[in-house]
Design an enzyme around this catalytic site. Sequence first.
Site, short mmCIF file in Angstrom:
data_model
loop_
_atom_site.label_atom_id
_atom_site.label_comp_id
_atom_site.label_asym_id
_atom_site.label_seq_id
_atom_site.Cartn_x
_atom_site.Cartn_y
_atom_site.Cartn_z
N SER A 126 0.84 -1.18 0.00
CA SER A 126 0.00 0.00 0.00
C SER A 126 0.89 1.25 0.00
O SER A 126 1.67 1.44 -0.92
CB SER A 126 -0.97 -0.04 1.18
N HIS B 203 -8.52 -4.69 -1.46
CA HIS B 203 -7.24 -4.15 -0.97
C HIS B 203 -6.50 -5.14 -0.09
O HIS B 203 -5.28 -5.18 -0.09
CB HIS B 203 -7.50 -2.85 -0.21
N ASP C 195 -9.71 -3.68 -5.79
CA ASP C 195 -9.19 -2.80 -4.74
C ASP C 195 -9.75 -1.39 -4.94
O ASP C 195 -9.63 -0.81 -6.02
CB ASP C 195 -7.66 -2.77 -4.80
#
Length: 702
Positions: free
Chosen positions: A556, A675, A643
Site C-alpha cells: 500500500s 485491498h 481494490d
Amino acid sequence: MASLTPPRAPQKPVVRSHHGHDVVDAYEWLRDKEDPEVIAHLEAENAYTAEQTDHLAALRETIFEEIKNRVQETDLGVPVREGSWWYYSRTAEGKQYGIHCRAPISGPDDWTPPAIAADRAAEGEQVLLDGNVEAEGHDFFSLGSFDVSADGTRLAWAVDTTGDERYLLRVRDLETGRDLDDRVEDTAPGAVFDATGEWIFYPTVDEAWRPDTIWRHRVGTTGDDVVVMTEPDERFWIGVGLTRSRQYLLIEMGSKITSETWLLDATHPTGEFRVVWPRREGVEYEVEHAVIAGSDRLLVVHNDGAENFELVDVPADDPTSTTDRQVVVPHSASVRLESVDAFAGHLVVEYRREALPRFSVVPLGPDGIGEPVEVEFDEPLFSAGASGGPEFAQPTVRFVHTSFTTPSTVVDLDVRNGERRVLKRQVVLGDYDSADYQQAREWATAADGTRIPISLVWRRDAVRVGEPAPLHLYGYGSYEHSIDPGFSVARLSMLDRGVVFAVAHVRGGGEMGRAWYEQGKTLSKKNTFTDFVDVADHLIAEGRTSPELLVAEGGSAGGLLMGAVANIAPERFAGIVAAVPFVDALTSILDPSLPLTVIEWDEWGDPLHDPEVYEYMASYSPYENVREGATYPRILAVTSLNDTRVLYVEPAKWAARLRDVGAPVLLKTEMSAGHGGVSGRYESWRERAFELAWLLDVLGRA
C-alpha cells in the site's frame, strides 16, 4: 512449449497539464477495467508471472504446508463477556472462514472465560454466524459489521462478496436464527445498535468511497431510514459508536489532522447529537465516557498545544469548561499518548515510548483518579496493548502481548491484586522453540543525523552475526502507522532458511512520536525513502547483509516506498515485493474524483492547487521517475482488481513503464479480491507462500 515473452502494453499517450507542465502518460488507458483489452492485458501478465515462477511450484507448496502444519486449524479465540454471554470465534480444519459463537455466563460474577474445547461445541453454545455458510457461492467474503444488541436478541451483520468494500446490512433474530426482512445495500463497515436494540446506526459512503453519512434504521422496517448526520467536507470521514458504559452514542468525524465528536444520550436515540469540542483545524481529539467519583465525565485525548497529546478530564454536561477541567496525563516530548479506555473501576492508558507500544492501568476510587502503573515485559522488543472488552463493570484488563519470538498471548490482569492469568498463547505446532531465535534493536544514522530504529530477528543457529546473511527488510512509513514487533507463523519459513527479517522504522510512521510522522509526510515525504536506504546501508556496512543478499518489501503506502527506493537506489537490493502499491501517487492525488483522494491531501499535500506540492510529488512518484538506463532489481508487484483504496491500475501502469526500460518485473493481479487480497485463510496462506518462494528464489535459497 515456447516460453512466453513479457507482455507489452500498447502505448496510448494522453497529455496531462498542471501548473505549466505537460506530462505524457502512455498507460493511463489501463484504468478502464471494463475494457476487454485491459482485462486481457492483466491476464497476460498473470500468465507470464505464472510461467516465470513455475519452477517454484514445489517450494510454494512446501511453504504452504509449513504454514498450514504450524497452525492449529481447529481453534478458537478467547471468549469475551458481553451481557449474559461469552462471545468467541472458532475455526475448523478445512474451512476458510471463522464461525462466530456464544455460550451463556454462569452468573453475574462470572468473569473467568470458560475453557471451551476447540473441536466440539460448548455447553449451551449458539452459532450466530458461520462465515463458511454465508460465503457459499462467492469467490470473496468479508464481514464489515458484526454487532449484537444489548439484550442479546439481535445481530446486525454486513457482508461484502466482491472486495469493493460495499456491504449489505442484515439483521438476524438470534432467538430463531433467521434473518429479518431488513436489507440495507451499500453500507460502510461499522454499523451499531443503540442501547435499546430498536435502532441501528450505520455509515454510507459517497462516490469517492468516503464514509460521509450516518443513518438511523428502525429494526423491522424497510425504506424508512433517516439521515442523522452528513459530513460535507471531503477531507473528513464519519463513523458511529456506543460508549462502553452504553450511556452515549458517539458520532466521530476526522480528517488526517482534525477531528470532532458529537454525543447523544443513548436512552433517546432519536434525539439531537451535541458537539463535544467544535472542530479547529489541526486539533485532533478522541472521547471516552467515564464515571469518576460518582460524576459523569469525558476523558479527552487531544493535541491542542500538546504535539504528543495529553489526557484531560472534563464534565460530560459541559465539556468545554475551563474551570472544571484537569490534566490526567500531561504532554511529554518523549511519550506519544495514543488512547484511553474507561471502565467502572479503572482506566487503561496506551502510549508509545522508545519505538515500542506500552500501557498503564489507572485505578478509579471514591476520591477520583489514582496513580498509573505501567505493565512491564521482560523482552528487548515487544508489542503490548489492551484488547478492550465491552463490559463496563469488568474487574480485569484484557491485553495482548507478542514479539518477534513470542507467539501472540492473551492475558487477563486482575486490577484488584495485579495477578496475571494467561488465557491463551497462539499455538505453533511442530518443534517451535522461541529460544532458537533472537531479536535485537539497532539504530541507523540518516544523512541529516536522525537516528532510525531497526528491529531484527533471526534464527540463532542459521546466522552468524558479522557474516553477511540473506536479509528481508520491511518498511511502511505513512499515516503515523507503526510497524511493531509481532509474531508470524509464515515468517518462520524464512528464518529457518537462514534469512534475517528486519523492519526499518522510517519517518512517516508513528514509532517515535508525532514529530516522527510529521517529518515523513507532505513536503518532507522524501525522508521516508532516504531513511529506508540509509537503513539498508547501515545493515550492509555492519556486515549484516550485502546488496545481492538484500530484499525489500512493503504494501500500500509501503508499496510507494518500494517504488521510490527502486528508483533512488536500485543497486542496493536484489529484489523487491510491492503489494497493492501506491506507485502512481501523483496521478491519483491530482484527481479528486478518484476514491479517497481529497481525504489524502492532508497526508501528501494538494498537487492539484499547490504548484510546490506538485513539483515535490512529481520528483518522487515512482511511476513518473522510472529511470532509463538504471539496473533495477527483480520486482514482484501484487494487486487486486477490485481494490478501492489503491486501484489495480497503479501497479499495472508501473509494471508497463518498468518493462519499457528493461526492468525484470512481474505483475500478479487477483481478479476477484480487494485491498486486503484474497479473503479465505487457506488462500491467503497460498498467496504468502507465493511471495516468500519468490523472495527465496531471489536470495538463492529456493
